[in-house]
Design a protein around this motif. Structure first.
Motif, PDB file in Angstrom:
ATOM      1  N   MET A   1       0.839  -1.195   0.000  1.00  0.00           N
ATOM      2  CA  MET A   1       0.000   0.000   0.000  1.00  0.00           C
ATOM      3  C   MET A   1       0.875   1.247   0.000  1.00  0.00           C
ATOM      4  N   THR A   2       0.436   2.260  -0.740  1.00  0.00           N
ATOM      5  CA  THR A   2       1.037   3.585  -0.649  1.00  0.00           C
ATOM      6  C   THR A   2       0.165   4.419   0.274  1.00  0.00           C
ATOM      7  N   VAL A   3       0.806   5.116   1.222  1.00  0.00           N
ATOM      8  CA  VAL A   3       0.087   5.857   2.253  1.00  0.00           C
ATOM      9  C   VAL A   3       0.605   7.283   2.312  1.00  0.00           C
ATOM     10  N   ILE A   4      -0.320   8.237   2.347  1.00  0.00           N
ATOM     11  CA  ILE A   4       0.021   9.636   2.593  1.00  0.00           C
ATOM     12  C   ILE A   4      -0.740  10.081   3.831  1.00  0.00           C
ATOM     13  N   HIS A   5      -0.013  10.665   4.772  1.00  0.00           N
ATOM     14  CA  HIS A   5      -0.635  11.191   5.989  1.00  0.00           C
ATOM     15  C   HIS A   5      -0.789  12.701   5.864  1.00  0.00           C
ATOM     16  N   TYR A   6      -1.955  13.213   6.320  1.00  0.00           N
ATOM     17  CA  TYR A   6      -2.204  14.642   6.217  1.00  0.00           C
ATOM     18  C   TYR A   6      -3.034  15.084   7.407  1.00  0.00           C
ATOM     19  N   SER A   7      -2.537  16.104   8.100  1.00  0.00           N
ATOM     20  CA  SER A   7      -3.218  16.610   9.286  1.00  0.00           C
ATOM     21  C   SER A   7      -4.123  17.764   8.901  1.00  0.00           C
ATOM     22  N   VAL A   8      -5.409  17.686   9.255  1.00  0.00           N
ATOM     23  CA  VAL A   8      -6.411  18.671   8.883  1.00  0.00           C
ATOM     24  C   VAL A   8      -6.858  19.438  10.116  1.00  0.00           C
ATOM     25  N   THR A   9      -6.879  20.779  10.017  1.00  0.00           N
ATOM     26  CA  THR A   9      -7.324  21.624  11.128  1.00  0.00           C
ATOM     27  C   THR A   9      -8.595  22.386  10.799  1.00  0.00           C
ATOM     28  N   ASP A  10      -9.035  22.316   9.558  1.00  0.00           N
ATOM     29  CA  ASP A  10     -10.191  23.087   9.109  1.00  0.00           C
ATOM     30  C   ASP A  10     -10.798  22.355   7.913  1.00  0.00           C
ATOM     31  N   VAL A  11     -11.927  22.828   7.425  1.00  0.00           N
ATOM     32  CA  VAL A  11     -12.528  22.245   6.227  1.00  0.00           C
ATOM     33  C   VAL A  11     -11.487  22.247   5.106  1.00  0.00           C
ATOM     34  N   THR A  12     -11.250  21.097   4.505  1.00  0.00           N
ATOM     35  CA  THR A  12     -10.183  20.923   3.519  1.00  0.00           C
ATOM     36  C   THR A  12     -10.712  20.141   2.326  1.00  0.00           C
TER      37      THR A  12
END
Length: 564
Positions: A1-12
């Motif tokens: 699997m390829t995985v990208i992590h992304y932290s969201v603080t608001d509507v994105t």
């Protein structure tokens, strides 16, 4: 699997271009390990864009099996803040990633292919620039054309925004068709509540019309809304070919909205004029007449006709690109500037000149600024494009347009002086100056020089030199014993030379003559040498600008891209 992590603080919103390599393949969006959305990757030849909206803050991941799904581009943005923050790159494939070296202060796209500037306009406190774009490839292959988008407050530093407009879905899903959203223009809505977008829709093999004109509205300034056809077919003009494109919409001197379109007849390129009495410009467009006919330049089409007022005496300038094969050495696909009187329906030419003698300032599009008319061009030329070779390119610096009694001058915008940082040299010729990063501005004073003036730029693997003689100027470019030569008549007393990675711009006598050349290598120039008796030179280092040297305007998120 390829995985990208992304932290969201608001509507994105995440825009993800993906295609399936196997039936029923999916990309998964997870929050805290749990799947919150599954995106189907259709088995299409062209990757399709999926818009994934995340409304809650938290730590997210995007996961897919690389044997089943190809993700070719992905970026994220916060809609409420994107005009200030720009977009954050998540994925870019090897097919569309930026080269190792890119221009430091000329605009370039965050990925992929770029050509004509579109929709140049001022809205609020920002300059909006749209551009012809192929986000998934660096070379012009299958012609699926999108509109990219960026904004700036000074015309130098740009913020990359989401891709604004794309081809019709049926084109993207049919591998036998080519086309897309071709060049056009943008005007503010009458209530300043959005932008009205005009563009050419194209389908390469469609008959009887392969090009027709569309209009759309953008209220959020991020993407265009649904499109409507406003001009379905070419006008009834004798011997008009099927080239019919690049609507440029502007307010005429009679107060009506006007539109110029590029076309071709059995004589050569021709510019067509339309108008509407609709104060919103949304519809009611009617054909007026051809307003300019090109002769003595072959049978190529006129492209990207842009017309701007020059002064209060009724002088206007019409700038257009011309697909041509002149007998002059490599002097092909030129741009012309025609100054004349325009009353809203008739254009009376008074003066014609080449817009740029280096020929790599094509598809110019202008806008009206507080300082008068300005514009930007594609720093490239169709004559040197290959469908088999990657061709990363960018735009010229913004230029002013000034009528000086007997000629049009196009000097750099006033803001370009703010690019200067450190004075590298203040000397008398001959001299050789080392460039640490391949970027510099030279100002050469030649009023005391009685002989030829020669400037050589040392770029690995390329030859580029500029020489001023007694009555003409020569730009030499290319390797081998017979480099291409670009020439203009005249003997200037000053030169302003902008050297950047991959691009050189030369302004003689404050824009009286201009030479722009896109350099085929993206290796930085090492030195600049001047040889002339009595000439003096100042050389400044140039600072990097945002969006010229960064793949995206990030918002500080830390990204991880890994195989697990």
């Amino acid at each position: 699997m390829t995985v990208i992590h992304y932290s969201v603080t608001d509507v994105t919103v995440c825009d993800i271009w993906l295609r399936g390599l196997a039936p029923n393949a999916e990309l998964y969006v997870r929050k805290n390990g749990a799947v919150v959305e599954a995106v189907t990757a259709e088995c299409t030849e062209e990757a399709l864009c999926a818009h994934v909206r995340v409304d809650e803050s938290g730590d997210y991941s995007f996961e897919w099996d690389g044997d089943q799904v190809s993700v070719e581009l992905a970026y994220a943005y916060r809609p409420e803040h994107v005009l200030d923050e720009g977009i954050t790159q998540l994925v870019v494939s090897s097919e569309n990633e930026r080269p190792q070296y890119v221009p430091l202060y000329h605009f370039t796209p965050p990925w992929g292919w770029i050509n004509d500037p579109n929709g140049m306009c001022v809205f609020g406190d920002r300059i909006h620039m749209f551009y012809q774009h192929m986000p998934l490839l660096r070379r012009r292959k299958r012609t699926m054309i999108y509109w990219g988008h960026a904004t700036s407050r000074d015309g130098l530093n740009w913020t990359h925004l989401p891709i604004f407009l794309g081809p019709r879905e049926e084109l993207l899903r049919d591998p036998t068709k080519g086309g897309g959203a071709y060049s056009g223009s943008v005007i503010p809505m009458p209530d300043q509540n959005g932008l009205r977008v005009f563009y050419t829709d194209r389908e390469d093999d469609r008959l009887p019309e392969r090009e027709w004109q569309q209009v759309a509205v953008s209220r959020d300034l991020i993407s265009a809304g649904p499109s409507e056809t406003i001009i379905r077919e070419r006008p009834n003009v004798p011997n008009l070919g099927n080239d019919f494109r690049d609507p440029y919409v502007f307010k005429g001197p009679d107060g009506l909205w006007k539109m110029t379109l590029g076309a071709r007849n059995d004589i050569g390129g021709v510019v067509l004029l339309y108008e509407t009495t609709d104060p919103t410009a949304a519809g009611g467009w009617t054909f007026v007449q051809p307003i300019y006919q090109i002769i003595d330049h072959g049978l190529g089409a006129a492209e990207c006709p842009c017309i701007l007022p020059l002064n209060e005496d009724g002088l206007w300038v019409l700038v257009l690109g011309l697909i041509t094969r002149s007998e002059a050495p490599r002097h092909r696909d030129i741009s012309l500037a025609i100054v004349g009187k325009f009353d809203g329906r008739e254009f009376q030419p008074l003066h014609t000149q080449e817009f740029d003698y280096g020929t790599d300032a094509y598809a110019f599009q202008g806008w009206l600024d507080a300082d008068g008319p300005l514009g930007i061009a594609w720093a490239a030329n169709w004559a040197e494009i290959s469908r088999e070779v990657d061709y990363f390119s960018g735009y010229t610096l913004a230029r002013r347009l000034e009528w000086r009694g007997d000629h049009l001058a196009t000097p750099p915008a006033y803001s370009t002086e703010s690019l200067r940082t450190r004075l590298l040299a203040d000397c008398v010729s001959p001299a050789t100056i080392a460039l640490n990063d391949g970027a510099a501005e030279l100002v050469v004073e030649m009023s005391q020089s009685v002989g030829p003036v020669r400037i050589e730029i040392d770029v690995p693997g390329e030859h580029i030199a500029f020489e001023v003689g007694n009555a003409e100027m020569h730009l030499e470019y290319g390797m081998g014993g017979d480099p291409s030569t670009y020439m203009a008549k005249g003997r200037p007393s000053t030169l302003r030379v902008f050297v950047d990675i991959g691009i050189v711009e030369i302004y003689a006598d404050d824009g009286r003559w201009c030479f722009t050349k896109r350099i085929a290598t993206w290796l930085p120039a090492r030195t600049v040498r001047i040889d002339a008796v009595g000439a003096s030179m100042k050389v400044w280092s140039i600072k990097k600008t945002t969006a010229a040297n960064e793949p995206s305007a990030t918002n500080g998120q830390v990204l991880e891209n890994c195989d697990v």
